[in-house]
Design an enzyme around this catalytic site. Structure first.
Site, short mmCIF file in Angstrom:
data_model
loop_
_atom_site.label_atom_id
_atom_site.label_comp_id
_atom_site.label_asym_id
_atom_site.label_seq_id
_atom_site.Cartn_x
_atom_site.Cartn_y
_atom_site.Cartn_z
N ASP A 26 1.12 -1.22 0.34
CA ASP A 26 0.01 0.30 -0.29
C ASP A 26 0.63 1.59 -0.20
O ASP A 26 2.00 1.43 0.59
CB ASP A 26 -0.50 -0.43 0.74
CG ASP A 26 -1.92 1.23 1.12
OD1 ASP A 26 -2.70 1.33 0.38
OD2 ASP A 26 -2.61 0.91 2.34
N ASN A 74 -11.05 -3.44 -5.92
CA ASN A 74 -10.17 -1.89 -6.66
C ASN A 74 -10.69 -1.55 -8.13
O ASN A 74 -10.12 -1.03 -8.82
CB ASN A 74 -8.56 -2.54 -7.35
CG ASN A 74 -7.69 -2.34 -5.92
OD1 ASN A 74 -6.61 -3.65 -5.68
ND2 ASN A 74 -8.06 -1.88 -5.03
C1 FPP Z 1 -1.37 0.16 -3.34
O1 FPP Z 1 -1.55 1.14 -3.54
C2 FPP Z 1 -1.68 -0.63 -4.66
C3 FPP Z 1 -1.92 -1.62 -5.38
C4 FPP Z 1 -2.99 -1.02 -5.91
C5 FPP Z 1 -1.50 -1.71 -6.55
C6 FPP Z 1 0.08 -3.00 -6.61
C7 FPP Z 1 0.31 -2.96 -7.61
C8 FPP Z 1 1.99 -2.67 -7.63
C9 FPP Z 1 2.90 -2.85 -6.49
C10 FPP Z 1 2.66 -3.07 -8.98
C11 FPP Z 1 2.44 -4.21 -9.32
C12 FPP Z 1 2.72 -5.69 -8.75
C13 FPP Z 1 2.91 -6.78 -9.33
C14 FPP Z 1 3.48 -7.40 -8.80
C15 FPP Z 1 3.39 -6.50 -10.91
P1 FPP Z 1 -2.57 2.25 -3.54
O2 FPP Z 1 -2.49 2.90 -4.77
O3 FPP Z 1 -3.87 2.39 -2.47
O4 FPP Z 1 -2.17 3.71 -3.01
P2 FPP Z 1 -2.33 4.72 -2.08
O5 FPP Z 1 -3.20 4.68 -1.22
O6 FPP Z 1 -1.75 5.96 -1.22
O7 FPP Z 1 -3.11 5.09 -2.83
#
Ligand code: FPP
Length: 261
Positions: A26, A74
Site C-alpha cells: 500500500d 479495486n
Molecule cells: C496500493 O497503493 C497498490 C495497488 C493497489 C497496486 C499494487 C501494484 C503494484 C505494486 C505494482 C504491480 C505489482 C506486481 C506484483 C506486478 P495505492 O494506490 O492504494 O496507494 P495509496 O493508498 O497511497 O493511494
C-alpha cells in the site's frame, strides 16, 4: 549489498524464518502525490519493491510469498488507473520471467482470474505454465482477489462436488482450506502492510488467523531490502502461542488440541 543490509542479515536467524509471507503493498498513490507525480508513477515505482521482495524472499528460501496486487474492490478506481495496473502486470510478467526462472520460482494467482480481461488471463496462464516445473519459492499474486469472495468460492466448490454425491456430512476446516485458492500452501506466518494503515482489507481472511501482523509507515515504493529484513527480524521477536500458553509455562492439563482459539 549495503552495510545496513548485511548488518540486518547477520542478526537474522535463518532457521526461524516465516514459511509464508503475505504483503499488502500500500501507499503507491501517496508516494507519487508527495512527488507531484501521477498515481501511476507510484505503481511503476512499486514494481521495483516487488522485484526486491520477491528476489530476497526466494534467496532466503522462504516457501511462499503472496503479494496483494489487485483486489475485487479495486474495480472502483478510475478506468485509466485500472487499465494501467493491468498493463503493468502484463509487462511485469514478461520482463521478470528470467528472474523468476533463475530463482526457480513457481507462480500462482489467487482470485477470480476468469473475470479478468482476456489478455491478462492469457498472460497469467502463461506465467503459471512456464514456471510450473520450478521447485523453489511459490510466488502468489492476488489478482481480482477478495477474502470473502474466496470463502464463498470455496463453499460453492464444495457444494458442486457434493451434487450427485450422497455424503452430506458437515464441512470441516480442513475441507474448506483445501478448496481455498491457497490449497496446499502453509498459512502466512507474517503479514506485512506498508504505509501505516491498520486494516486487513479483505486479504486472506481465513489464512491469517494466526499470522503475525507487521505494519510499517514506509510507503510501498520505498520498501527496500533493508525494510524487508527489518520486518523479518521483528517477526523473530514475536512470541507465537496459537491460543496456547507460553512454552515452559506450567500448565495443569495437557493441551487437548494443537491449535486453540
Ligand atoms: C496500493 O497503493 C497498490 C495497488 C493497489 C497496486 C499494487 C501494484 C503494484 C505494486 C505494482 C504491480 C505489482 C506486481 C506484483 C506486478 P495505492 O494506490 O492504494 O496507494 P495509496 O493508498 O497511497 O493511494
Amino acid at each position: 549489498m549495503t552495510a545496513e543490509e548485511s548488518r540486518l542479515l547477520e542478526k537474522l536467524d535463518l532457521a526461524r524464518l516465516p514459511r509464508h509471507v503475505a504483503v499488502i503493498m500500500d501507499g503507491n498513490g501517496r508516494w507519487a502525490q508527495k512527488r507531484h507525480l501521477p498515481r501511476i508513477a507510484g505503481h511503476r515505482a512499486g514494481t521495483k519493491s516487488a522485484r526486491t521482495t520477491i528476489e530476497t524472499c526466494a534467496r532466503l528460501k522462504i516457501e511462499a510469498l503472496t503479494l496483494y496486487a489487485f483486489s475485487v474492490e479495486n474495480w472502483r478506481r478510475p478506468k485509466v488507473e485500472i487499465d494501467f495496473l493491468m498493463q503493468l502486470l502484463r509487462e511485469y510478467l514478461r520482463k521478470e520471467m528470467p528472474l523468476l526462472q533463475k530463482n526457480n520460482i513457481r507462480m500462482r494467482f489467487l482470485g477470480r482470474i476468469e473475470e479478468l480481461p482476456a489478455g491478462v488471463q492469457n498472460d497469467v496462464r502463461g506465467a503459471m505454465e512456464k514456471t510450473a516445473g520450478n521447485k523453489g519459492m511459490v510466488l502468489c499474486v492476488a489478482l481480482n482477489y477478495g477474502g470473502r469472495a474466496e470463502i464463498v468460492d470455496a463453499m460453492n466448490a464444495i457444494l458442486a462436488e457434493r451434487n450427485g454425491h450422497g455424503a452430506q456430512d458437515k464441512v470441516t476446516e480442513a475441507q474448506l482450506s483445501s478448496h481455498l485458492y491457497t490449497d496446499g500452501l502453509p498459512d502466512p506466518d507474517l503479514l506485512i502492510r506498508t504505509s501505516g494503515e491498520m486494516r486487513v482489507s479483505n486479504f486472506l481472511l481465513w489464512q491469517i488467523a494466526y499470522a503475525e501482523i507487521f505494519v510499517t509507515e514506509t510507503l510501498w515504493p520505498d520498501f527496500n531490502r533493508a525494510r524487508l529484513l527489518e520486518s523479518l527480524l521483528e517477526f523473530q521477536k514475536r512470541e507465537r502461542r496459537y491460543g496456547g500458553i507460553r512454552e515452559g509455562e506450567p500448565s495443569e492439563e495437557k493441551p487437548v488440541r494443537a491449535a486453540g482459539h
